[in-house]
Design a protein around this motif. Structure first.
Motif, mmCIF file in Angstrom:
data_model
loop_
_atom_site.group_PDB
_atom_site.id
_atom_site.type_symbol
_atom_site.label_atom_id
_atom_site.label_comp_id
_atom_site.label_asym_id
_atom_site.label_seq_id
_atom_site.Cartn_x
_atom_site.Cartn_y
_atom_site.Cartn_z
ATOM 1 N N PHE A 110 2.964 12.412 13.591
ATOM 2 C CA PHE A 110 1.673 12.557 14.279
ATOM 3 C C PHE A 110 1.833 12.931 15.744
ATOM 4 O O PHE A 110 0.901 13.428 16.374
ATOM 5 C CB PHE A 110 0.846 11.271 14.148
ATOM 6 C CG PHE A 110 1.191 10.203 15.145
ATOM 7 C CD1 PHE A 110 0.557 10.146 16.376
ATOM 8 C CD2 PHE A 110 2.159 9.245 14.869
ATOM 9 C CE1 PHE A 110 0.881 9.165 17.308
ATOM 10 C CE2 PHE A 110 2.483 8.270 15.785
ATOM 11 C CZ PHE A 110 1.845 8.230 17.008
ATOM 12 N N LYS A 111 3.018 12.692 16.311
ATOM 13 C CA LYS A 111 3.197 12.952 17.742
ATOM 14 C C LYS A 111 3.065 14.428 18.075
ATOM 15 O O LYS A 111 2.876 14.779 19.235
ATOM 16 C CB LYS A 111 4.529 12.388 18.207
ATOM 17 C CG LYS A 111 4.516 10.857 18.184
ATOM 18 C CD LYS A 111 5.702 10.257 18.894
ATOM 19 C CE LYS A 111 5.607 8.749 18.966
ATOM 20 N NZ LYS A 111 5.876 8.102 17.642
ATOM 21 N N ASP A 150 11.112 10.082 17.365
ATOM 22 C CA ASP A 150 10.144 11.148 17.098
ATOM 23 C C ASP A 150 9.589 11.830 18.345
ATOM 24 O O ASP A 150 9.262 13.011 18.306
ATOM 25 C CB ASP A 150 8.975 10.602 16.276
ATOM 26 C CG ASP A 150 9.375 10.355 14.832
ATOM 27 O OD1 ASP A 150 10.316 11.019 14.373
ATOM 28 O OD2 ASP A 150 8.744 9.509 14.188
ATOM 29 N N ALA A 261 1.770 0.737 14.036
ATOM 30 C CA ALA A 261 1.628 0.655 15.499
ATOM 31 C C ALA A 261 2.917 0.233 16.181
ATOM 32 O O ALA A 261 3.645 -0.630 15.711
ATOM 33 C CB ALA A 261 0.507 -0.320 15.845
ATOM 34 N N GLY A 262 3.176 0.895 17.311
ATOM 35 C CA GLY A 262 4.319 0.543 18.151
ATOM 36 C C GLY A 262 3.814 0.383 19.574
ATOM 37 O O GLY A 262 3.465 -0.706 20.014
ATOM 38 N N ASN A 263 3.712 1.516 20.276
ATOM 39 C CA ASN A 263 3.161 1.498 21.630
ATOM 40 C C ASN A 263 1.634 1.485 21.639
ATOM 41 O O ASN A 263 1.014 1.490 22.690
ATOM 42 C CB ASN A 263 3.655 2.723 22.386
ATOM 43 C CG ASN A 263 4.463 2.336 23.595
ATOM 44 O OD1 ASN A 263 4.247 1.271 24.164
ATOM 45 N ND2 ASN A 263 5.379 3.177 23.989
ATOM 46 N N LEU A 264 1.019 1.541 20.479
ATOM 47 C CA LEU A 264 -0.438 1.456 20.298
ATOM 48 C C LEU A 264 -1.195 2.710 20.750
ATOM 49 O O LEU A 264 -2.421 2.655 20.895
ATOM 50 C CB LEU A 264 -1.025 0.243 21.034
ATOM 51 C CG LEU A 264 -0.592 -1.136 20.541
ATOM 52 C CD1 LEU A 264 -1.181 -2.212 21.460
ATOM 53 C CD2 LEU A 264 -1.063 -1.380 19.119
ATOM 54 N N GLY A 265 -0.515 3.824 20.939
ATOM 55 C CA GLY A 265 -1.226 5.036 21.336
ATOM 56 C C GLY A 265 -2.101 5.564 20.216
ATOM 57 O O GLY A 265 -3.270 5.904 20.421
ATOM 58 N N ASN A 266 -1.547 5.598 19.030
ATOM 59 C CA ASN A 266 -2.289 6.091 17.887
ATOM 60 C C ASN A 266 -3.461 5.157 17.568
ATOM 61 O O ASN A 266 -4.595 5.592 17.359
ATOM 62 C CB ASN A 266 -1.312 6.197 16.704
ATOM 63 C CG ASN A 266 -1.857 7.033 15.570
ATOM 64 O OD1 ASN A 266 -2.893 7.690 15.700
ATOM 65 N ND2 ASN A 266 -1.164 7.007 14.451
ATOM 66 N N ALA A 314 10.473 4.048 15.012
ATOM 67 C CA ALA A 314 9.565 4.601 16.028
ATOM 68 C C ALA A 314 8.532 3.566 16.474
ATOM 69 O O ALA A 314 7.742 3.826 17.388
ATOM 70 C CB ALA A 314 8.875 5.848 15.502
ATOM 71 N N MET A 315 8.530 2.417 15.811
ATOM 72 C CA MET A 315 7.608 1.334 16.192
ATOM 73 C C MET A 315 8.358 0.141 16.776
ATOM 74 O O MET A 315 7.799 -0.951 16.885
ATOM 75 C CB MET A 315 6.798 0.875 14.968
ATOM 76 C CG MET A 315 5.880 1.952 14.445
ATOM 77 S SD MET A 315 5.441 1.814 12.693
ATOM 78 C CE MET A 315 5.083 0.082 12.492
ATOM 79 N N HIS A 368 7.386 3.820 8.365
ATOM 80 C CA HIS A 368 6.266 3.451 9.244
ATOM 81 C C HIS A 368 4.976 3.342 8.447
ATOM 82 O O HIS A 368 4.234 2.364 8.548
ATOM 83 C CB HIS A 368 6.123 4.472 10.369
ATOM 84 C CG HIS A 368 7.432 4.779 11.031
ATOM 85 N ND1 HIS A 368 8.328 5.656 10.481
ATOM 86 C CD2 HIS A 368 7.992 4.295 12.153
ATOM 87 C CE1 HIS A 368 9.414 5.707 11.248
ATOM 88 N NE2 HIS A 368 9.230 4.884 12.279
ATOM 89 N N THR A 394 1.969 8.314 9.300
ATOM 90 C CA THR A 394 2.340 8.849 10.612
ATOM 91 C C THR A 394 3.515 9.824 10.571
ATOM 92 O O THR A 394 3.692 10.601 11.498
ATOM 93 C CB THR A 394 2.678 7.695 11.586
ATOM 94 O OG1 THR A 394 3.545 6.773 10.924
ATOM 95 C CG2 THR A 394 1.418 6.987 12.038
ATOM 96 N N ALA A 395 4.344 9.782 9.534
ATOM 97 C CA ALA A 395 5.457 10.739 9.450
ATOM 98 C C ALA A 395 5.718 11.093 7.998
ATOM 99 O O ALA A 395 5.375 10.335 7.069
ATOM 100 C CB ALA A 395 6.731 10.167 10.074
#
Ligand SMILES: *Cc1c(COP(=O)(O)O)cnc(C)c1O
Length: 443
Positions: A110-111, A150, A261-266, A314-315, A368, A394-395
């Motif tokens: 998704f990035k 990613d 969720a990782g950095n919570l941007g999505n 990535a999370m 993920h 997401t991937a």
């Protein structure tokens, strides 16, 4: 300022325009930029639209109003967001379950959406005019990216062969998957890949040191493209807008989302899309063993901690930066708990869920996406039956073939875009984890 104003979550920096917020990335007080007032959108004006660029023109119009980039919004959206993001029905499931497939971009995660949109914005802000300041005369912008997987590939793909910019990727030797490494090192031209003899934390430290080093910033113009940049968040609200309108059209109901969720941007982009008025019901965050957010929602204590390595790498984030935006939007813990819930999934359960959903549904998840699939299965049966749920994919699983293939006992098909990258030769420089080595590589 005539257009929409953007302020820092820490309220210690002057308000800026959207362009400035994008060019700066981080606010000078260390906070993250958010709109002073969330613009209003009429979701009804998007009804019937299906292409993301068309939805972006309407959904993001308020954010761009009065900004230098406003006249270019349509062009930016056409160039960056013309990617499929289908809600694919999980047909073998008797409940109304969908997967929002965000892996059809050039690097199959998704990035790509955020990185491509940011590149188009920055290109117009750098526009071909003669250098107007001493700073600008120092030559092309250098984007430094520390990556654990990613992000580096998506940023490289988005900025590759744009003559006004150079991308320098730092990644930890031996700590990214083989296919991720391929995506970090296959570019050449204006992309330089540095294989750092250290950890992801070393890579991040080097980037931070370079930014504040007086000598280096006298000779280079540095910028970052990490996920705290508002230019990466805005386009992500667009696929939630599009997805929720599509689900409403198909089922007559609001879509609820489970988001890895990782950095919570999505995830934050989904919260924004709902706050803008798009038909979104519940938002559930699926974390791996890095439990900072689920623990916070449960206990009310914000306790960031070092990240733990998991299959959903990535999370692997112990101190999610976009939490600051969520808390700025919902300062009261009780309100925040009404807006999102969160759960955590360990590696053994990720493996189990990848196998299980392949056997039950014939679906292939990346690690993920599997965290989100697992959290979906933990929902009460009546909730799963009574409303449409969307697991955010997401991937593409083929990016993580060394994990997924042994679990499924088969070789995964590789999407064309990924296959193309896998054939290119790798080019990288080995560097030690010191600022001196980074400085030498920048020359
Ligand atoms: C980056 C990433 C995530 C986490 O997204 P955040 O915006 O950091 O929460 C999840 N899945 C994949 C495949 C990613 O690359």
């Amino acid at each position: 300022m005539t257009g929409s104003a953007f302020v820092s979550t820490r309220a210690g920096a002057p308000a800026v325009s959207l362009s400035e917020a994008i060019a700066r990335g981080l606010a000078p007080d260390g906070g993250l930029y958010v709109p002073a007032r969330l613009p209003s959108v009429d979701p009804a004006a998007c009804t019937g639209l299906t292409r993301l660029p068309d939805i972006a023109r309407r959904a993001l119009g308020g954010f761009f109003a009065g900004d230098r980039l406003q006249p270019a919004l349509g062009e930016i959206a056409d160039a960056a967001l013309d990617l499929p993001a289908p809600n694919s029905r999980v047909a073998a499931c008797t409940d109304p379950l969908y997967a929002l497939e965000l892996f059809h971009g050039p690097t199959a995660a998704f990035k790509d959406f955020g990185a491509r949109f940011l590149a188009e914005c920055l290109q117009r802000l750098e526009s071909p005019r003669p250098p107007q300041t001493l700073r600008e005369s120092r030559g092309p912008l250098t984007i430094l990216v520390a990556t654990s997987g990613d992000t580096g590939g998506a940023v490289a793909a988005a900025f590759h062969r744009r003559p006004w910019v150079r991308v320098v990727i730092l990644y930890p030797k031996g700590l990214v998957s083989p296919r991720q490494e391929q995506q970090l090192t296959c570019w050449g031209d204006n992309v330089v890949s540095l294989r750092v003899d250290g950890t992801f934390d070393d890579c991040q430290r080097l980037v931070k040191e370079a930014f504040v080093d007086a000598g280096l910033s006298a000779t280079h113009r540095f910028s970052s493209a990490n996920s705290i940049n508002i230019g990466r968040l805005l386009p992500q609200t667009v696929y939630y807008a599009g997805s929720s309108l599509d689900i409403e059209r198909r089922t007559g109901f609001r879509a609820s989302y489970v988001i890895p969720a990782g950095n919570l941007g999505n995830a934050f982009a989904a919260v924004w899309a709902r706050a803008l008025g798009f038909p979104i019901g519940r938002i559930v965050l699926a974390h791996n063993a890095n439990r900072t957010v689920p623990d916070y929602l449960q206990t009310g204590l914000w306790r960031p901690r070092p990240s733990i390595a998991t299959l959903a790498s990535a999370m692997d984030v112990g101190n999610p930066s976009n939490m600051e935006r969520l808390r700025a939007l919902y300062p009261e813990l009780g309100d925040l708990r009404n807006q999102v819930s969160a759960d955590s999934v360990d590696d053994a359960t990720i493996r189990h869920r990848i196998r299980e959903d392949y056997m039950q549904y014939g679906r292939e998840w990346c690690p993920h996406t599997a965290t989100a699939a697992e959290v979906y299965h933990r929902l009460p049966a009546d909730e799963r039956r009574d409303r449409p749920w969307v697991v955010v994919a997401t991937a593409h699983p083929a990016k993580f073939n060394e994990i997924v293939e042994p679990l499924l006992g088969k070789v995964l098909d590789v999407p064309d875009s990924l296959a193309k990258l896998l054939q290119l030769p790798r080019v990288f420089l080995d560097v030690s984890p010191t600022l001196g080595a980074l400085a030498a590589a920048l020359e």
